[in-house]
Design a protein around this motif. Structure first.
Motif, PDB file in Angstrom:
ATOM      1  N   LEU A 160       2.807  -5.505   4.448  1.00 38.79           N
ATOM      2  CA  LEU A 160       2.673  -4.393   5.380  1.00 38.79           C
ATOM      3  C   LEU A 160       1.224  -3.913   5.432  1.00 38.79           C
ATOM      4  N   SER A 161       0.691  -3.825   6.624  1.00 39.70           N
ATOM      5  CA  SER A 161      -0.617  -3.220   6.820  1.00 39.70           C
ATOM      6  C   SER A 161      -0.464  -1.704   6.896  1.00 39.70           C
ATOM      7  N   ASP A 162      -1.592  -0.998   6.917  1.00 39.76           N
ATOM      8  CA  ASP A 162      -1.520   0.462   7.019  1.00 39.76           C
ATOM      9  C   ASP A 162      -0.880   0.889   8.336  1.00 39.76           C
ATOM     10  N   ASP A 163      -1.160   0.167   9.402  1.00 41.07           N
ATOM     11  CA  ASP A 163      -0.540   0.496  10.691  1.00 41.07           C
ATOM     12  C   ASP A 163       0.970   0.281  10.650  1.00 41.07           C
ATOM     13  N   ALA A 164       1.400  -0.785   9.967  1.00 38.50           N
ATOM     14  CA  ALA A 164       2.840  -1.027   9.866  1.00 38.50           C
ATOM     15  C   ALA A 164       3.519   0.061   9.050  1.00 38.50           C
ATOM     16  N   ILE A 165       2.851   0.538   7.987  1.00 37.74           N
ATOM     17  CA  ILE A 165       3.414   1.625   7.193  1.00 37.74           C
ATOM     18  C   ILE A 165       3.509   2.903   8.022  1.00 37.74           C
ATOM     19  N   VAL A 166       2.499   3.148   8.858  1.00 38.81           N
ATOM     20  CA  VAL A 166       2.532   4.319   9.740  1.00 38.81           C
ATOM     21  C   VAL A 166       3.716   4.239  10.689  1.00 38.81           C
ATOM     22  N   ASP A 167       3.950   3.058  11.263  1.00 45.19           N
ATOM     23  CA  ASP A 167       5.062   2.892  12.203  1.00 45.19           C
ATOM     24  C   ASP A 167       6.407   3.131  11.509  1.00 45.19           C
ATOM     25  N   ARG A 168       6.550   2.632  10.293  1.00 47.64           N
ATOM     26  CA  ARG A 168       7.816   2.823   9.588  1.00 47.64           C
ATOM     27  C   ARG A 168       8.032   4.293   9.232  1.00 47.64           C
ATOM     28  N   ARG A 206      -5.372   7.058   8.557  1.00 49.74           N
ATOM     29  CA  ARG A 206      -6.331   7.372   7.495  1.00 49.74           C
ATOM     30  C   ARG A 206      -5.655   8.103   6.338  1.00 49.74           C
ATOM     31  N   THR A 207      -4.596   8.871   6.635  1.00 46.38           N
ATOM     32  CA  THR A 207      -3.858   9.537   5.571  1.00 46.38           C
ATOM     33  C   THR A 207      -3.102   8.527   4.719  1.00 46.38           C
ATOM     34  N   VAL A 208      -2.525   7.519   5.363  1.00 44.84           N
ATOM     35  CA  VAL A 208      -1.845   6.463   4.615  1.00 44.84           C
ATOM     36  C   VAL A 208      -2.841   5.723   3.725  1.00 44.84           C
ATOM     37  N   ALA A 209      -4.028   5.429   4.269  1.00 42.80           N
ATOM     38  CA  ALA A 209      -5.054   4.750   3.466  1.00 42.80           C
ATOM     39  C   ALA A 209      -5.487   5.612   2.277  1.00 42.80           C
ATOM     40  N   LYS A 210      -5.597   6.919   2.490  1.00 47.21           N
ATOM     41  CA  LYS A 210      -5.980   7.815   1.397  1.00 47.21           C
ATOM     42  C   LYS A 210      -4.908   7.856   0.322  1.00 47.21           C
ATOM     43  N   TYR A 211      -3.640   7.947   0.713  1.00 55.33           N
ATOM     44  CA  TYR A 211      -2.558   7.954  -0.261  1.00 55.33           C
ATOM     45  C   TYR A 211      -2.469   6.610  -0.983  1.00 55.33           C
ATOM     46  N   ARG A 212      -2.703   5.526  -0.272  1.00 52.82           N
ATOM     47  CA  ARG A 212      -2.650   4.200  -0.900  1.00 52.82           C
ATOM     48  C   ARG A 212      -3.756   4.047  -1.949  1.00 52.82           C
ATOM     49  N   ASP A 213      -4.940   4.531  -1.642  1.00 55.60           N
ATOM     50  CA  ASP A 213      -6.033   4.473  -2.619  1.00 55.60           C
ATOM     51  C   ASP A 213      -5.731   5.356  -3.821  1.00 55.60           C
ATOM     52  N   ALA A 214      -5.124   6.520  -3.588  1.00 56.48           N
ATOM     53  CA  ALA A 214      -4.773   7.403  -4.703  1.00 56.48           C
ATOM     54  C   ALA A 214      -3.741   6.754  -5.618  1.00 56.48           C
ATOM     55  N   LEU A 215      -2.848   5.947  -5.040  1.00 54.09           N
ATOM     56  CA  LEU A 215      -1.844   5.238  -5.837  1.00 54.09           C
ATOM     57  C   LEU A 215      -2.372   3.942  -6.423  1.00 54.09           C
ATOM     58  N   ARG A 216      -3.643   3.623  -6.171  1.00 53.69           N
ATOM     59  CA  ARG A 216      -4.291   2.391  -6.647  1.00 53.69           C
ATOM     60  C   ARG A 216      -3.562   1.154  -6.143  1.00 53.69           C
ATOM     61  N   ILE A 217      -3.188   1.202  -4.889  1.00 49.39           N
ATOM     62  CA  ILE A 217      -2.569   0.053  -4.240  1.00 49.39           C
ATOM     63  C   ILE A 217      -3.648  -0.663  -3.435  1.00 49.39           C
ATOM     64  N   PRO A 218      -3.880  -1.953  -3.658  1.00 47.94           N
ATOM     65  CA  PRO A 218      -4.922  -2.659  -2.903  1.00 47.94           C
ATOM     66  C   PRO A 218      -4.566  -2.773  -1.434  1.00 47.94           C
TER      67      PRO A 218
END
Length: 491
Positions: A447-455, A466-478
């Motif tokens: 799943l890309s960040d856009d796909a996560i946004v759609d879901r 950008r919020t999804v990317a920020k949360y993903r970085d906080a969770l240390r998810i590549p």
């Protein structure tokens, strides 16, 4: 304009922060352990204070429970002596030698027992030996390995220079120059010390540390050497690039990466690792017998003191000078203020904790996905306090719940609006949902960040990329590209 002097009467209000008020605010934002330390100091300074050692009846006091099955009581010794009844057939015969009878439930008397009749009968064999630290452990191996005084001196210097992770940042040439010996001698000693337990100590960098451990396992070959020379590709999870560099296929690369994961990059760090600090809860929470929850302060860490009014009366009568009376009055005022402040602190913590539990009832029943957005203003308005007071109450406080121990600050999360005017969702719940989506990925469906946004929008969460990317970085998810590279080969 008149320059003549005149008198004006003005009314104004201002908040005066007295030392007692400042101390009360400090107590409010401190944890129970910190307050206990402060109370211990006050007990030493103030003779009018005494520790409240009364035992609370507890929440289960007065509750009747089914009695445990117990053996029938034996007859009283005096009644048995007066009785003419003979012993039963299964009783011990009268000529039994009691010195040879062993009773596992009765501690022996007169042999090996304690003179103070305590229950602790443990001997010296039950005492655990003190754990050795890393340098003591390595020092023993130095004494057993090197017989030459010169080698022992070099090994002692290497042992003094090694860092807690096991690295030796000083090059051999600098050590040899400081000791006045050949560099080859220092290198030979260091090579032998690299095979000490734990293996991989006294290495200059990560590559050498992993190489020594692979050599000890007889797994170091040209392909592994090429892999260690290109660790930056492994950090980027470029497994296909590593296959080309090492000249191996996907299956061999998966085995090589799995072998590296079994190694210890910092062999010295785990040896002296301190135990993980335990989060001591200030508030306890449990289910009510019928419905709801019960919130109470932790009695194990709650400081409780009383004012010794009897001693205060005797000290007041015995005071002769004005200074002595003033000192006794000041001590009494300080003690009374501390008792009142602790009572008010306990009441405030309970009010705020109960409101948090009430608002986050879904979280305690169903999990983090049902965590609701909450801010300080919501709790402050409900309990009738200022936001700053609620902020101080929730600072440095933890609550033990059926789902684990959490800091009170954990339950305050920002709100993410729902789609089409739906109900807002907690940011922590969204982070949990993103993590669950990534963990459920397959190598063929990353799943890309856009796909996560759609879901998430399909689930009713209005969130930006950008919020999804920020949360993903906080969770240390590549990123999706790195996850795709990583999952391309089952390593």
């Amino acid at each position: 304009m008149s320059l003549a002097p005149r008198l004006d009467l003005r009314h104004s209000q201002q908040l005066v922060m007295t030392p007692q008020l400042r101390q009360a605010i400090k107590l409010l934002q401190s944890s129970n352990l910190e307050v206990t330390a402060f109370v211990e100091e006050e007990l030493e300074r103030n003779p009018l204070l005494e520790r409240d050692e009364r035992v609370d009846p507890g929440p289960d006091a007065g509750r009747t429970t089914d009695p445990l099955p117990i053996a029938p009581e034996a007859p009283d010794a005096a009644e048995a002596a007066r009785s003419d009844a003979l012993p039963a057939e299964n009783a011990a015969p009268l000529d039994t030698e009691w010195d040879n009878v062993y009773d596992a439930g009765t501690p022996p008397m007169g042999s090996g027992g304690r003179s103070d009749f305590e229950d602790d009968l443990s001997g010296i064999e039950a005492m655990a030996a003190p754990e050795k630290n890393l340098r003591e452990h390595l020092g023993e191996q130095v004494r057993l390995t090197f017989a030459s005084p010169r080698d022992r001196m070099i090994a002692a210097n290497l042992l003094a220079l090694v860092d807690p992770a096991g690295r030796l940042p000083v090059p051999d040439a600098a050590i040899a120059a400081a000791l006045g010996c050949e560099e080859s001698v220092v290198t030979a000693v260091r090579r032998r010390m690299q095979r000490f337990d734990p293996v991989g100590m006294f290495c200059a960098d990560l590559r050498e540390c992993l190489m020594v451990q692979l050599q000890d396992r007889n797994r170091f070959d040209p392909a592994m050497a090429a892999l260690l020379d290109n660790l930056e590709l492994l950090a980027r999870r470029d497994l296909r690039g590593l296959q080309r560099v090492c000249g191996v296929d996907a299956e061999d690369m998966a085995e090589m990466v799995a072998e590296l994961r079994r190694l210890d990059p910092k062999p010295g760090a785990s040896f002296d690792a301190p135990p993980a600090p335990t989060l001591v809860p200030d508030v306890l929470m449990r289910r009510a017998p019928k419905e709801g929850w019960i919130v109470e302060l932790n009695p194990e860490t709650l400081p409780r003191v009383l004012v010794n009014r009897g001693f205060h009366a005797r000290a007041t009568v015995g005071a002769k000078s004005r200074e002595e009376k003033a000192w006794v009055a000041e001590r009494f005022q300080t003690a009374s203020w501390l008792v009142k402040s602790l009572e008010q602190r306990a009441s405030t913590i309970l009010k705020v904790s109960a409101e948090i539990v009430r608002r986050q009832d879904g979280f305690f029943r169903h999990g983090v996905a049902h965590l609701k957005p909450l801010i300080l203003r919501d709790v402050a308005e409900e309990v009738g306090m200022h936001e700053s007071t609620v902020s101080r109450v929730t600072s440095n406080k933890a609550i033990a719940t059926p789902r684990g121990t959490f800091e009170l600050k954990y339950f305050f999360t920002t709100a993410i609006s729902g789609t089409a005017g739906g109900e807002a969702v907690s940011a922590e719940a969204v982070r949990h949902r993103i993590k669950a989506m990534v963990e459920a990925e397959t190598p063929a469906d990353i799943l890309s960040d856009d796909a996560i946004v759609d879901r998430l929008r399909a689930e009713g969460v209005d969130i930006a990329r950008r919020t999804v990317a920020k949360y993903r970085d906080a969770l240390r998810i590549p990123s999706s590209v790195q996850r795709k590279r990583e999952k391309a080969v089952p390593a």
